[in-house]
Design a protein around this motif. Structure first.
Motif, PDB file in Angstrom:
ATOM      1  N   ARG A   2      11.115 -30.191  -0.095  1.00  0.00           N
ATOM      2  CA  ARG A   2      10.483 -29.107  -0.863  1.00  0.00           C
ATOM      3  C   ARG A   2       9.455 -28.420   0.016  1.00  0.00           C
ATOM      4  O   ARG A   2       9.025 -28.973   1.025  1.00  0.00           O
ATOM      5  N   ILE A   3       9.057 -27.236  -0.367  1.00  0.00           N
ATOM      6  CA  ILE A   3       8.026 -26.511   0.371  1.00  0.00           C
ATOM      7  C   ILE A   3       6.692 -27.214   0.147  1.00  0.00           C
ATOM      8  O   ILE A   3       6.330 -27.537  -0.983  1.00  0.00           O
ATOM      9  N   HIS A   4       5.965 -27.438   1.223  1.00  0.00           N
ATOM     10  CA  HIS A   4       4.652 -28.070   1.142  1.00  0.00           C
ATOM     11  C   HIS A   4       3.540 -27.021   1.140  1.00  0.00           C
ATOM     12  O   HIS A   4       2.652 -27.054   0.291  1.00  0.00           O
ATOM     13  N   ASP A  61      -0.103 -27.517  -7.531  1.00  0.00           N
ATOM     14  CA  ASP A  61       0.881 -27.974  -6.554  1.00  0.00           C
ATOM     15  C   ASP A  61       1.093 -26.979  -5.419  1.00  0.00           C
ATOM     16  O   ASP A  61       1.983 -27.162  -4.600  1.00  0.00           O
ATOM     17  N   PHE A  93       7.965 -27.611   5.173  1.00  0.00           N
ATOM     18  CA  PHE A  93       8.730 -28.453   4.268  1.00  0.00           C
ATOM     19  C   PHE A  93       8.265 -29.892   4.410  1.00  0.00           C
ATOM     20  O   PHE A  93       8.221 -30.435   5.517  1.00  0.00           O
TER      21      PHE A  93
END
Length: 152
Positions: A2-4, A61, A93
């Motif tokens: 997932r995108i961080h 998030d 990511f």
């Protein structure tokens, strides 16, 4: 995967931190810097003898990483640049195994600046997408790391 976080390079770190704090409710979770001559950072970022100050911000998030490079001298960006022009520094990511993901991406043709690098609490590397945009792969080596999405 997932995108961080998304990273933005700026000529004025304090101004941009204040903007995202005040306008969008982000909060600084860590500030950091590195001097010229840190070989590991130079290799990962792909800039010789770079130096910068930075801040990681979080809102829920969502995370932003803001950089103010002091060396090499960044090219100025037009204040009203068209949306189609380049601007963001990289997309990151979050991965479980940075070396495994780098190998998978390299097998698919992605170019990287260097092998994955490790610090006490992070493992990371920068590569390029087909258009030359920087993509970071990041592994958090500590479960309670301040960069962990959802951490407080």
């Amino acid at each position: 995967m997932r995108i961080h976080h998304t990273a933005i390079s700026t000529p004025n770190l304090a101004r941009l931190v204040a903007f995202y704090e005040q306008l969008f409710g982000f909060a600084v979770v860590r500030e950091f810097a590195w001097p010229r001559g840190v070989a590991m950072i130079n290799g990962v970022i792909g800039l010789p003898d770079c130096a910068a100050r930075a801040a990681m911000l979080r809102r829920g998030d969502s995370m932003l990483e803001l950089f103010e490079f002091s060396h090499p001298a960044p090219a100025p960006q037009a204040a009203d640049r068209p949306a189609c022009d380049h601007g963001f520094a990289h997309i990151c990511f979050l991965v479980d195994d940075v070396e495994k993901e780098q190998a998978r991406c390299e097998a698919a043709g992605m170019r990287f600046h260097s092998p994955a690098q490790r610090t006490q609490d992070l493992a990371f590397t920068y590569g390029r997408d087909p258009d030359g945009n920087v993509v970071e792969l990041l592994q958090l080596l500590q479960r309670d790391h301040p960069f962990a999405v959802g951490a407080t």
